[in-house]
Design a protein around this motif. Structure first.
Motif, PDB file in Angstrom:
ATOM      1  N   ARG A 164       0.755  -1.142   0.054  1.00  0.00           N
ATOM      2  CA  ARG A 164       0.075   0.144  -0.003  1.00  0.00           C
ATOM      3  C   ARG A 164       0.986   1.262  -0.044  1.00  0.00           C
ATOM      4  N   HIS A 165       0.545   2.199  -1.060  1.00  0.00           N
ATOM      5  CA  HIS A 165       1.363   3.450  -1.165  1.00  0.00           C
ATOM      6  C   HIS A 165       0.499   4.476  -0.580  1.00  0.00           C
ATOM      7  N   VAL A 166       1.101   5.090   0.185  1.00  0.00           N
ATOM      8  CA  VAL A 166       0.102   6.316   0.811  1.00  0.00           C
ATOM      9  C   VAL A 166       1.020   7.650   0.618  1.00  0.00           C
ATOM     10  N   LEU A 179      -1.468   2.351  10.716  1.00  0.00           N
ATOM     11  CA  LEU A 179      -1.059   1.154  11.362  1.00  0.00           C
ATOM     12  C   LEU A 179      -2.365   0.648  11.751  1.00  0.00           C
ATOM     13  N   GLN A 180      -3.518   0.905  11.955  1.00  0.00           N
ATOM     14  CA  GLN A 180      -4.719   0.465  12.352  1.00  0.00           C
ATOM     15  C   GLN A 180      -5.350  -0.177  10.963  1.00  0.00           C
ATOM     16  N   ARG A 181      -5.135   0.460  10.044  1.00  0.00           N
ATOM     17  CA  ARG A 181      -5.614  -0.097   8.507  1.00  0.00           C
ATOM     18  C   ARG A 181      -4.821  -1.662   8.348  1.00  0.00           C
ATOM     19  N   LEU A 182      -3.381  -1.347   8.418  1.00  0.00           N
ATOM     20  CA  LEU A 182      -2.666  -2.388   8.075  1.00  0.00           C
ATOM     21  C   LEU A 182      -2.864  -3.570   8.992  1.00  0.00           C
ATOM     22  N   ASP A 183      -2.989  -3.189  10.260  1.00  0.00           N
ATOM     23  CA  ASP A 183      -3.424  -4.377  11.333  1.00  0.00           C
ATOM     24  C   ASP A 183      -4.617  -5.082  10.733  1.00  0.00           C
ATOM     25  N   ALA A 184      -5.607  -4.413  10.511  1.00  0.00           N
ATOM     26  CA  ALA A 184      -7.059  -4.705  10.296  1.00  0.00           C
ATOM     27  C   ALA A 184      -6.988  -5.533   8.751  1.00  0.00           C
ATOM     28  N   ALA A 185      -6.232  -5.333   7.966  1.00  0.00           N
ATOM     29  CA  ALA A 185      -6.157  -5.923   6.653  1.00  0.00           C
ATOM     30  C   ALA A 185      -5.695  -7.356   6.552  1.00  0.00           C
ATOM     31  N   PRO A 186      -6.540  -8.209   5.610  1.00  0.00           N
ATOM     32  CA  PRO A 186      -5.859  -9.475   5.324  1.00  0.00           C
ATOM     33  C   PRO A 186      -4.568  -9.441   4.625  1.00  0.00           C
ATOM     34  N   ILE A 187      -3.538 -10.116   5.329  1.00  0.00           N
ATOM     35  CA  ILE A 187      -2.228 -10.352   4.872  1.00  0.00           C
ATOM     36  C   ILE A 187      -2.405 -10.556   3.230  1.00  0.00           C
ATOM     37  N   GLU A 201       0.140  -6.435   2.698  1.00  0.00           N
ATOM     38  CA  GLU A 201       1.439  -7.002   3.526  1.00  0.00           C
ATOM     39  C   GLU A 201       2.137  -5.697   4.013  1.00  0.00           C
ATOM     40  N   THR A 202       2.228  -4.713   3.424  1.00  0.00           N
ATOM     41  CA  THR A 202       3.183  -3.572   4.038  1.00  0.00           C
ATOM     42  C   THR A 202       2.582  -2.291   3.573  1.00  0.00           C
ATOM     43  N   THR A 203       3.098  -1.352   4.257  1.00  0.00           N
ATOM     44  CA  THR A 203       2.545  -0.001   3.828  1.00  0.00           C
ATOM     45  C   THR A 203       3.813   0.989   3.686  1.00  0.00           C
ATOM     46  N   LEU A 204       3.827   1.589   2.653  1.00  0.00           N
ATOM     47  CA  LEU A 204       4.876   2.799   2.452  1.00  0.00           C
ATOM     48  C   LEU A 204       4.060   4.204   2.637  1.00  0.00           C
ATOM     49  N   LEU A 205       4.425   4.927   3.603  1.00  0.00           N
ATOM     50  CA  LEU A 205       3.768   5.986   4.204  1.00  0.00           C
ATOM     51  C   LEU A 205       4.981   7.241   3.769  1.00  0.00           C
ATOM     52  N   LEU A 237       7.939   6.355   5.944  1.00  0.00           N
ATOM     53  CA  LEU A 237       8.019   5.366   6.927  1.00  0.00           C
ATOM     54  C   LEU A 237       7.447   4.193   6.558  1.00  0.00           C
ATOM     55  N   HIS A 238       8.142   3.070   6.865  1.00  0.00           N
ATOM     56  CA  HIS A 238       7.698   1.720   6.056  1.00  0.00           C
ATOM     57  C   HIS A 238       7.068   1.012   7.110  1.00  0.00           C
ATOM     58  N   LEU A 239       5.871   0.699   7.273  1.00  0.00           N
ATOM     59  CA  LEU A 239       5.165  -0.209   8.118  1.00  0.00           C
ATOM     60  C   LEU A 239       5.186  -1.598   7.597  1.00  0.00           C
ATOM     61  N   LEU A 240       5.562  -2.299   8.563  1.00  0.00           N
ATOM     62  CA  LEU A 240       5.899  -3.758   8.256  1.00  0.00           C
ATOM     63  C   LEU A 240       5.045  -4.740   9.253  1.00  0.00           C
ATOM     64  N   ARG A 241       4.606  -5.998   8.889  1.00  0.00           N
ATOM     65  CA  ARG A 241       4.049  -6.913   9.737  1.00  0.00           C
ATOM     66  C   ARG A 241       5.181  -7.777  10.062  1.00  0.00           C
TER      67      ARG A 241
END
Length: 170
Positions: free
Chosen positions: A20-22, A40-48, A52-56, A119-123
């Motif tokens: 996910r690119h934001v 962070l909440q969106r990534l945590d709630a989304a099915p992997i 899988e990851t977000t670039l903010l 910021l790279h949000l990773l599981r």
């Protein structure tokens, strides 16, 4: 990142379209913090299987690396506040990224430099799975340093310029 294979795990995630690119238009840290909270909440709630990851990317705030580095403490506090430590983690990238004890123009810094503060949000589960599939994960950092040193400062500048040119010619 992918073209130089600085992260051997990134290509598969990109090919599967799981990043996910934001682009955050925040102009102050309070607004960035709220966007980070939501992502962070969106990534945590989304099915992997979907994300899988977000670039903010936040081009309008924290352009100064020292300010950005200070903000990372707030970002980590937000992970704790949301009870996401051990579930998600953050990696940091910045145009002026500088490792402690290095000189500003040290090519080793380039491994964490990006066109804009990001910021790279990773599981954590993704990291664990990737490390299990790549048993010598600790060698990635050293391999990245060899790649950047081989490329050199001029090669890195040329590659960045080419990437920006390509991005804006589309």
């Amino acid at each position: 990142m992918i073209g130089l294979n600085l992260c051997p795990f990134a290509k598969a995630v990109q090919v599967k379209n799981l990043i996910r690119h934001v682009c955050c238009e925040a102009r102050d840290t309070a607004a960035l913090r709220e966007t980070l909270r939501a992502e962070l909440q969106r990534l945590d709630a989304a099915p992997i299987e979907q994300v899988e990851t977000t670039l903010l990317v936040h081009p309008r705030v924290l352009g100064d690396f020292l300010d950005y580095n200070d903000f990372l403490d707030q970002a980590d506090a937000l992970l704790r506040e949301l009870d996401l430590e051990g579930t998600l983690q953050l990696a940091s990238f910045h145009p002026q990224y500088q490792f402690a004890g290095s000189e500003a123009d040290d090519i080793d810094n380039a491994t964490n430099q990006s066109p804009y503060p990001t910021l790279h949000l990773l599981r954590e589960a993704s990291i664990e799975r990737a490390v299990a599939a790549f048993p010598e994960a600790e060698s990635i950092y050293e391999s990245n340093l060899r790649t950047m040193r081989r490329l050199g400062r001029d090669g890195w500048r040329d590659l960045q310029a080419r990437c920006l040119r390509d991005a804006f010619s589309r």
